[in-house]
Design an enzyme around this catalytic site. Structure first.
Site, short mmCIF file in Angstrom:
data_model
loop_
_atom_site.label_atom_id
_atom_site.label_comp_id
_atom_site.label_asym_id
_atom_site.label_seq_id
_atom_site.Cartn_x
_atom_site.Cartn_y
_atom_site.Cartn_z
N TYR A 57 0.84 -1.20 0.00
CA TYR A 57 0.00 0.00 0.00
C TYR A 57 0.87 1.24 0.00
O TYR A 57 1.92 1.29 0.66
CB TYR A 57 -0.87 -0.02 1.25
CG TYR A 57 -1.78 1.17 1.45
CD1 TYR A 57 -2.84 1.42 0.58
CD2 TYR A 57 -1.60 2.03 2.53
CE1 TYR A 57 -3.69 2.50 0.78
CE2 TYR A 57 -2.46 3.10 2.75
CZ TYR A 57 -3.50 3.34 1.87
OH TYR A 57 -4.35 4.40 2.07
N ASP B 232 -1.02 15.71 5.93
CA ASP B 232 -1.98 15.06 5.03
C ASP B 232 -3.28 15.86 5.02
O ASP B 232 -4.27 15.49 5.63
CB ASP B 232 -2.24 13.63 5.53
CG ASP B 232 -3.22 12.87 4.64
OD1 ASP B 232 -3.36 13.25 3.46
OD2 ASP B 232 -3.84 11.91 5.13
N ASP C 185 -3.65 5.18 -2.28
CA ASP C 185 -4.57 6.17 -1.74
C ASP C 185 -4.54 7.40 -2.65
O ASP C 185 -3.50 8.05 -2.78
CB ASP C 185 -4.10 6.53 -0.32
CG ASP C 185 -4.90 7.64 0.33
OD1 ASP C 185 -5.87 8.13 -0.27
OD2 ASP C 185 -4.54 8.01 1.47
N GLU D 234 -12.05 8.73 -1.87
CA GLU D 234 -12.89 9.01 -0.71
C GLU D 234 -13.93 10.09 -0.95
O GLU D 234 -13.86 10.84 -1.93
CB GLU D 234 -12.01 9.38 0.48
CG GLU D 234 -11.27 10.69 0.32
CD GLU D 234 -10.13 10.83 1.33
OE1 GLU D 234 -10.12 11.86 2.04
OE2 GLU D 234 -9.26 9.93 1.40
N ARG E 76 -13.92 4.78 -0.35
CA ARG E 76 -13.73 5.09 1.07
C ARG E 76 -14.76 6.12 1.50
O ARG E 76 -15.00 7.11 0.80
CB ARG E 76 -12.32 5.63 1.31
CG ARG E 76 -12.15 6.25 2.70
CD ARG E 76 -10.73 6.67 2.97
NE ARG E 76 -10.68 7.76 3.94
CZ ARG E 76 -9.57 8.25 4.48
NH1 ARG E 76 -8.40 7.74 4.14
NH2 ARG E 76 -9.62 9.25 5.33
N ASN F 232 -9.10 -0.34 8.27
CA ASN F 232 -7.85 0.40 8.37
C ASN F 232 -7.34 0.32 9.80
O ASN F 232 -7.78 1.07 10.66
CB ASN F 232 -8.08 1.85 7.94
CG ASN F 232 -6.80 2.68 7.98
OD1 ASN F 232 -5.71 2.13 7.92
ND2 ASN F 232 -6.95 3.99 8.09
#
Length: 297
Positions: A47, A62, A89, A119, A162, A214
């Site tokens: 990942y 982030d 991601d 997401e 997500r 997660n």
């Protein structure tokens, strides 16, 4: 690698990994070196975290600051040396438009990624385990998913949805979103920051598609075991930044001792040896090719 394996796309290899290992443990690899270490440790999928790209490659939070190009650089470095299928991601898809999302999908496939999750947070996103998150409407997220799905140049490429709605909207409304995302064509559901293990089973039974948990450290979710998550119907388990956090702590310790002690001798026992590094990156194979080249001359 066999001829059959060479013909397989990364997306197909990810799907096969999901069938081979249930639930599939997907470990975060912040760079190409960590990807090789994960492969040597026996993992079947890896990942690349958006938060990891932000903090590890750029040294920033982030908060939706990174760009598609930032992520592609790290993807290419990993896929150039590691054969494991890579889940990526992509935050909200690097929009704002559906054209941007389509470009993201096509670029990831070209760079060798196997899967992504997108997401439903607003563009100015936050870490999934921080307060103050805001999500777009279900319809807007469905549009994001449709744009991503339509842009696939590899039919096997895996696209997960997500949702960060649980923190503000609760279980029922989040489940409604998950059903809509499934109907739009999502290959799996990533319901972020779900604090009750029993809820994963409800998501799995209601949607009928794989559920990702997660299991990040220092967040809102307990560090459930593989067996516990399997019983809860989870098919994908993510450990996004475990090795990254460990490496950072180790680096802090080494820097502190070198500065304080005037030598690294007191912490050298905590380090990967030169021989261990050479083995993990295949150093001797490269050196042998150089030696053979000199001999021919």
């Amino acid at each position: 690698m066999s001829k059959n394996e060479i013909l397989q796309t990364p997306g197909l290899r990810f799907r096969e990994a999901m069938q081979k290992e249930k639930p599939l443990q997907i470990v975060g690899t912040i760079n190409a070196n960590h990807a090789l270490l994960a492969q040597q440790a026996g993992f079947n999928a890896i990942y690349l975290s958006g938060g990891g790209v932000a903090a590890g490659s750029l040294g920033i939070p982030d908060l939706g600051i990174t760009t598609l190009e930032d992520v592609l650089i790290d993807i290419q470095r990993i896929t150039n040396v590691c054969e494991l299928p890579l889940l990526v991601d992509v935050d909200t898809g690097f929009g704002p438009s559906e054209f941007n999302i389509a470009r993201t999908v096509k670029s990831l496939i070209k760079a060798g990624a196997a899967a992504l999750h997108i997401e439903d947070q607003v563009g100015a996103k936050r870490c999934g385990h921080r307060p103050g998150k805001a999500v777009v409407s279900t319809g807007e997220m469905v549009d994001r998913l449709k744009a991503a799905l339509d842009a696939r140049t590899d039919a096997h490429f895996v696209i997960g949805a997500r949702t960060d709605a649980f923190a503000n909207e609760g279980f029922e409304k989040t489940l409604e979103r998950c059903l809509a995302y499934r109907d739009a064509g999502a290959d799996f559901i990533f319901a972020e920051a779900i604090t009750d293990l029993k809820l994963y089973l409800q998501f799995a039974e209601a949607t009928g598609i794989p559920i990702l948990a997660n299991i990040t450290e220092f967040g809102m979710i307990k560090m459930y075991t593989v067996d516990e998550l399997r019983e809860a119907g989870v098919e994908l388990i993510l450990y996004p930044l475990s090795a990254f956090r460990a490496a950072n702590k180790a680096a802090q310790n080494v820097f502190k001792h070198i500065r304080k002690d005037g030598t690294q001798a007191n912490v050298v026992h905590t380090m990967q040896t030169r021989e261990e590094l050479y083995q993990s990156i295949g150093y001797y194979k490269y050196e042998s090719q150089i030696n053979n080249s000199f001999q021919k001359k």
